[in-house]
Design an enzyme around this catalytic site. Structure first.
Site, short mmCIF file in Angstrom:
data_model
loop_
_atom_site.label_atom_id
_atom_site.label_comp_id
_atom_site.label_asym_id
_atom_site.label_seq_id
_atom_site.Cartn_x
_atom_site.Cartn_y
_atom_site.Cartn_z
N HIS A 1 59.57 5.98 1.11
CA HIS A 1 59.41 4.59 1.55
C HIS A 1 58.41 4.46 2.70
O HIS A 1 58.62 3.69 3.65
CB HIS A 1 60.75 3.98 1.95
CG HIS A 1 61.58 3.58 0.76
ND1 HIS A 1 61.16 2.64 -0.16
CD2 HIS A 1 62.80 4.00 0.34
CE1 HIS A 1 62.08 2.48 -1.09
NE2 HIS A 1 63.07 3.31 -0.82
N ASP A 50 71.07 10.26 -0.23
CA ASP A 50 70.91 10.30 -1.69
C ASP A 50 70.15 11.52 -2.20
O ASP A 50 70.43 12.02 -3.29
CB ASP A 50 70.27 9.01 -2.21
CG ASP A 50 68.95 8.70 -1.53
OD1 ASP A 50 67.89 8.89 -2.14
OD2 ASP A 50 68.97 8.25 -0.37
N ASP A 60 65.30 8.57 2.28
CA ASP A 60 65.91 8.24 0.99
C ASP A 60 64.83 8.02 -0.06
O ASP A 60 63.67 7.78 0.24
CB ASP A 60 66.77 6.98 1.11
CG ASP A 60 65.97 5.74 1.51
OD1 ASP A 60 65.12 5.87 2.41
OD2 ASP A 60 66.18 4.66 0.93
N GLU A 61 65.23 8.13 -1.32
CA GLU A 61 64.39 7.79 -2.47
C GLU A 61 62.97 8.35 -2.34
O GLU A 61 61.98 7.62 -2.38
CB GLU A 61 64.38 6.27 -2.66
CG GLU A 61 65.76 5.71 -2.94
CD GLU A 61 65.80 4.22 -3.17
OE1 GLU A 61 66.70 3.75 -3.90
OE2 GLU A 61 64.97 3.49 -2.59
N VAL A 62 62.89 9.66 -2.20
CA VAL A 62 61.59 10.33 -2.08
C VAL A 62 61.06 10.55 -3.50
O VAL A 62 61.13 11.64 -4.07
CB VAL A 62 61.72 11.65 -1.31
CG1 VAL A 62 60.33 12.23 -1.00
CG2 VAL A 62 62.49 11.43 0.01
#
Length: 488
Positions: A93, A200, A149-151
């Site tokens: 992000h 996550d 998160d969400e890499v």
């Protein structure tokens, strides 16, 4: 459910895209305290006054908060016993950073603007400098959130593929190599600072990997789930796994807005209350040894830096109030609902009813007028007459794409279509102006313009185009047609 069991209650401020004007931001902080929060998790993104090479990160459409305002924000929070925890993305992000040409080479994959290449030293130094500047302006903060998160697409860059070709290498190890490097550097620089990160990317790691990860004693995972049907049993098992690995200091994260649909405008209070009720079940079932630090009530303004604006804060305050009081009381009890209506000055916890004022209430909550106007406007925008206009009998029968391309139509039917379109647009126009007027004192003009363009213009543009084509067709036949509105 006691307050001590829940731990700290942080309200997440996602400032990307819709940063409140500073006066309104301070009003919100006071309201958060009144509603039962005892901390703020602030994600500045492009609203932080970065300096030097990082100055390019500042939003171009509106000014970032100044250094003086950052300190004043913390002073106001401190006066209401609210802890301030900054959140700085350090891996995924990072669209607001990697979209810039000067940092383009630091992307893991060229077409993914959010993920940092973990192999380039300049990338690590970039995020560490971001962290340094943020902590310089938050000397009183005892904790820092590192994001992570969400890499997306991690491991798919050329350098990562080469790295992963070595025996024993994995994407999990690749993720950990960057996170631990950043975390250990921050721990050395700020020995008393607690480091938090989203969990996550760790969920798929086995117990042994977690034990050997380097994260034990370094970070406190924040487990997030925004679903009203959160899986209590598996979430408890996940938190128990972290605890068994030595990561016993844990946080949870719920949602009070920004997690329903990428383009949602009006929150559903019950949906978010249900999410918190599920989290209360998780907390009550946690095994011994888990040291629950608290919960962050997230309020996303966008799904990422480049996505559409979703629910604005004024519309989400009834949801936030209901969620906080649910945590305070252990359920969405009558006492919880009563406290919500007392603080907000409204007899209902649903945003659709915020226009009604409770007897004896003297002041509405900050932004209430905007919330009322937006709810009314959204109802018009979502009406069947407007949403399905091009499917009605007249348009499908006498003004299809075939007719529009050839500029032919039945004039009598065309007049009926014109009357219906003009009626819809004329009903919409004063409500649009009302929303713009109410937004102006609370948000920068760029945010007002963007919200209107994304949520209003996109809906009315097909109607305006239809009117214009009708006008051309009528003129082709030597007839007069009204000029369509120019749009908002």
């Amino acid at each position: 459910m006691s307050l001590s069991t829940i731990g700290k209650k942080l309200v997440h401020l996602d400032l990307k895209g819709a940063p409140p004007k500073f006066k309104y931001l301070l009003e919100l902080i006071h309201l958060f305290a009144d509603l039962g929060a005892n901390g703020l998790l602030i994600e500045y993104e492009d609203m932080f006054p970065y300096e030097g090479e990082l100055k390019v990160l500042l939003a171009s459409a509106y000014p970032s908060y100044s250094r003086e305002e950052i300190f004043a924000l913390q002073d106001t929070a401190k006066s209401r016993n609210l802890e301030v925890i900054p959140l700085v993305q350090t891996f995924g992000h990072l669209e607001f950073v990697l979209k810039h040409a000067t940092f383009r080479e630091l992307r893991e994959v060229g077409h993914c603007l959010g993920t940092l290449n973990p192999h380039k030293e300049r990338g690590a130094q970039l995020v560490l400098e971001m962290l340094r500047q943020v902590m310089e302006l938050h000397p009183g903060s005892s904790a820092l959130h590192l994001g992570a998160d969400e890499v997306y697409l991690l491991g798919q860059g050329d350098e990562s593929r080469q790295w992963l070709s070595a025996p024993g290498s994995s994407v999990h190890q690749l993720f950990l190599s960057h996170v631990t490097k950043v975390g250990k550097t921050m721990q050395e620089r700020y020995p008393d600072l607690s480091l938090i990160m989203w969990d996550d990317m760790m969920r798929g790691m086995c117990l042994d990997t977690l034990k050997e990860s380097g994260l034990v004693g370094l970070v406190q995972p924040m487990i997030w789930d925004y679903s009203p049907a959160l899986d209590v049993e598996n979430t408890v098992l996940l938190m128990d796994k972290y605890n068994s690995a030595g990561l016993s200091q844990l946080w949870t994260a719920s949602s009070f807005k920004g997690s329903t649909n990428v383009h949602t405008c009006v929150p559903n209070t019950q949906r978010h209350v249900d999410n918190h009720l599920q989290w209360l079940q998780v907390v009550s079932a946690l095994p011994a040894g888990v040291q629950l630090q608290g919960i962050a009530l997230t309020g996303w303004q966008r799904y990422d830096h480049l996505s559409v604006l979703c629910e604005l804060m004024p519309l989400a305050l009834p949801s936030l109030a209901s969620c906080l009081q649910t945590l305070m009381h252990g359920s969405f009890s009558q006492e919880a609902q009563t406290r919500v209506t007392e603080v907000l000055g409204s007899p209902s916890t649903e945003v659709e009813d915020v226009g009604r004022v409770s007897p004896g209430s003297t002041e509405p909550f900050p932004g209430q007028k905007l919330a009322v106007s937006m709810v009314e406007l959204t109802a018009i925008l979502q009406s069947e007459d407007l949403q399905l206009f091009e499917s009605n009998m007249y348009v499908r029968g006498w003004f299809t794409p075939y007719h529009r391309e050839r500029k032919i139509t039945n004039p009598l039917i065309a007049q009926q279509i014109q009357i219906q379109v003009m009626t819809l647009l004329q009903a919409l126009e004063p409500k649009v102006e009302e929303v713009k007027q109410e937004m102006a004192p609370l948000y920068p003009q760029a945010t007002v313009d963007e919200w209107v363009a994304q949520h209003i213009s996109a809906v009315v543009a097909p109607l305006q185009s239809l009117l214009k084509d009708l006008q051309l067709a009528m003129e082709e036949m030597g007839l007069h047609a009204p000029v369509p509105p120019s749009g908002w």
